[in-house]
Each structure stands twice: as structure tokens, then as C-alpha cells.
Design a protein around this motif. Structure first.
Motif, PDB file in Angstrom:
ATOM      1  N   LEU A 147       0.658  -0.892  -0.138  1.00 32.24           N
ATOM      2  CA  LEU A 147      -0.091  -0.349  -0.213  1.00 32.24           C
ATOM      3  C   LEU A 147       0.924   1.555  -0.006  1.00 32.24           C
ATOM      4  O   LEU A 147       1.844   0.999   0.870  1.00 32.24           O
ATOM      5  N   ILE A 148       0.419   1.941  -0.821  1.00 33.76           N
ATOM      6  CA  ILE A 148       1.242   3.231  -0.915  1.00 33.76           C
ATOM      7  C   ILE A 148       0.495   4.430  -0.588  1.00 33.76           C
ATOM      8  O   ILE A 148      -1.106   4.400  -0.915  1.00 33.76           O
ATOM      9  N   THR A 149       0.947   5.175   0.253  1.00 42.50           N
ATOM     10  CA  THR A 149      -0.222   6.498   0.754  1.00 42.50           C
ATOM     11  C   THR A 149       0.185   8.100  -0.293  1.00 42.50           C
ATOM     12  O   THR A 149       1.463   8.264  -0.129  1.00 42.50           O
ATOM     13  N   VAL A 150      -0.444   8.509  -0.772  1.00 40.78           N
ATOM     14  CA  VAL A 150       0.701   9.944  -1.447  1.00 40.78           C
ATOM     15  C   VAL A 150      -1.235  11.029  -1.212  1.00 40.78           C
ATOM     16  O   VAL A 150      -2.506  10.950  -1.115  1.00 40.78           O
ATOM     17  N   CYS A 151      -0.685  11.651  -0.600  1.00 41.93           N
ATOM     18  CA  CYS A 151      -1.669  12.713  -0.397  1.00 41.93           C
ATOM     19  C   CYS A 151      -2.981  12.723   0.647  1.00 41.93           C
ATOM     20  O   CYS A 151      -4.097  13.139   0.265  1.00 41.93           O
ATOM     21  N   GLY A 152      -2.699  11.218   1.794  1.00 38.21           N
ATOM     22  CA  GLY A 152      -3.889  10.756   2.401  1.00 38.21           C
ATOM     23  C   GLY A 152      -4.651  10.030   1.779  1.00 38.21           C
ATOM     24  O   GLY A 152      -5.424   9.567   2.776  1.00 38.21           O
ATOM     25  N   VAL A 153      -3.980   9.555   0.466  1.00 36.57           N
ATOM     26  CA  VAL A 153      -4.710   8.742  -0.516  1.00 36.57           C
ATOM     27  C   VAL A 153      -3.922   7.604  -0.357  1.00 36.57           C
ATOM     28  O   VAL A 153      -2.742   7.352  -0.909  1.00 36.57           O
ATOM     29  N   THR A 154      -4.477   6.271   0.350  1.00 35.53           N
ATOM     30  CA  THR A 154      -4.121   4.902   0.153  1.00 35.53           C
ATOM     31  C   THR A 154      -4.813   4.237  -1.096  1.00 35.53           C
ATOM     32  O   THR A 154      -5.617   3.333  -0.643  1.00 35.53           O
ATOM     33  N   LYS A 155      -3.923   3.804  -1.647  1.00 30.37           N
ATOM     34  CA  LYS A 155      -3.783   2.429  -2.700  1.00 30.37           C
ATOM     35  C   LYS A 155      -2.844   1.327  -2.502  1.00 30.37           C
ATOM     36  O   LYS A 155      -1.582   2.075  -1.868  1.00 30.37           O
ATOM     37  N   THR A 156      -3.505   0.332  -3.276  1.00 25.02           N
ATOM     38  CA  THR A 156      -2.252  -0.517  -3.816  1.00 25.02           C
ATOM     39  C   THR A 156      -2.040   0.111  -4.710  1.00 25.02           C
ATOM     40  O   THR A 156      -1.772   0.708  -5.543  1.00 25.02           O
ATOM     41  N   ILE A 157      -0.625  -0.650  -5.455  1.00 21.97           N
ATOM     42  CA  ILE A 157       0.282  -0.511  -6.806  1.00 21.97           C
ATOM     43  C   ILE A 157      -0.448   0.077  -7.646  1.00 21.97           C
ATOM     44  O   ILE A 157      -0.356   0.314  -8.139  1.00 21.97           O
ATOM     45  N   ALA A 158      -1.639  -1.319  -7.608  1.00 25.13           N
ATOM     46  CA  ALA A 158      -1.830  -1.666  -8.989  1.00 25.13           C
ATOM     47  C   ALA A 158      -3.083  -0.741  -9.494  1.00 25.13           C
ATOM     48  O   ALA A 158      -3.145  -0.403 -10.161  1.00 25.13           O
ATOM     49  N   GLU A 159      -4.117  -0.320  -7.907  1.00 21.36           N
ATOM     50  CA  GLU A 159      -4.482   0.940  -7.668  1.00 21.36           C
ATOM     51  C   GLU A 159      -3.903   2.187  -8.576  1.00 21.36           C
ATOM     52  O   GLU A 159      -4.497   2.717  -9.435  1.00 21.36           O
ATOM     53  N   TRP A 160      -2.808   2.605  -7.990  1.00 22.24           N
ATOM     54  CA  TRP A 160      -2.183   4.279  -8.577  1.00 22.24           C
ATOM     55  C   TRP A 160      -1.536   3.711  -9.574  1.00 22.24           C
ATOM     56  O   TRP A 160      -2.068   4.863 -10.316  1.00 22.24           O
ATOM     57  N   ALA A 161      -1.366   2.229 -10.572  1.00 23.03           N
ATOM     58  CA  ALA A 161      -0.878   1.951 -11.922  1.00 23.03           C
ATOM     59  C   ALA A 161      -2.252   2.274 -13.110  1.00 23.03           C
ATOM     60  O   ALA A 161      -1.877   3.637 -13.730  1.00 23.03           O
TER      61      ALA A 161
END
Length: 144
Positions: A97-111
Motif C-alpha cells: 500500500l502507498i499513501t499519497v496526499c492522504g489517499v492509500t491505494k495498492t500499487i495496482a490501483e495507483w498504476a
């Protein structure tokens, strides 16, 4: 004796596999389910018809699979839902899981959101990039 008549259905196979992985120490995935304390609620465990009725009332279709909302909890009506394979893959306890600007998603979701290959984000992280930088840095292509 009256039977439920569902033994040849996909839903019955889902129910049987759910019971096996949580209660049979000889089952291939037992260690990551029953071995971790994951259980099936007694009503479902004891009666396929009860499980079937819940499934049909809660969106089951042949294209969906059962998913536990909280992977640390068992198969109970308030912790289960029917989801696509993609959604289920994003709910694994082993996901990064990666959190960017307070939003947490999986690598696949961010991709998916950023339109890049998930392997690029993972490679960046393995090279020491922060999660935010790995997700937010645009891909620059050389144009000749």
C-alpha cells in the motif's frame, strides 16, 4: 429428506472451498486461513441453504467471488461481499500500500489511475524511491 439441490453449482463449490480452507488442516491453503484463525460463521458452516440465501440477497453472480472486507476477520455476513477478481486482488493482505496526499491505494490501483505499468512503480520503490515519488513522477519518453 429434502435437500438444497445445489451440489453441482458454482456457489456450492465456493461454500465447500471456504469451509475446507478454514477447517481442514490438510487443505492446501489452510495455513493462511484456518491456521491464522479465520473461521466461517456457524450458520453458514452448518447449512449451505443459509449461505446460498445470503449470497443471492447480497449480489452474488457467476462472475463474482466472495471477499472478506477485513482480511483479519472470518467469513461472516457483515464481513463478506461479492466482488470482481480485480477488486479482490486489491484486497489482499500481502499488497503493498502507498499513501499519497492522504489517499492509500495498492500499487495496482495507483498504476491504473496514473496510466503506468505497476512494475514501474514497484521498481522505483525497490530502488529506494518514496511511495509518493514512485507514483507521482511522470514517465518521460525520449522522442527522436
Amino acid at each position: 429428506m429434502i435437500t438444497h439441490g445445489g451440489t453441482k453449482t458454482r456457489l456450492y463449490r465456493i461454500w465447500r472451498a471456504m469451509k475446507q480452507r478454514t477447517s481442514n488442516p490438510n487443505y492446501i491453503d489452510y495455513d493462511i486461513y484456518g491456521g491464522r484463525g479465520i473461521k466461517v460463521c456457524a450458520d453458514w458452516f452448518d447449512d449451505f441453504a443459509v449461505f446460498r440465501d445470503w449470497a443471492l440477497e447480497n449480489g452474488y453472480t457467476e462472475k463474482l467471488s466472495i471477499d472478506r472486507i477485513d482480511n483479519g476477520k472470518g467469513y461472516f455476513p457483515d464481513n463478506c461481499r461479492w466482488v470482481t477478481n480485480k477488486r479482490q486482488a486489491n484486497n489482499r493482505r500481502t499488497n503493498h500500500l502507498i499513501t499519497v496526499c492522504g489517499v492509500t491505494k495498492t500499487i495496482a490501483e495507483w498504476a491504473d489511475e496514473k496510466g503506468v505499468d505497476a512494475r514501474l512503480i514497484l521498481t522505483r520503490i525497490r530502488r529506494g524511491w518514496s511511495g509518493g515519488k514512485a507514483v507521482m513522477t511522470k514517465v518521460v519518453r525520449n522522442v527522436e
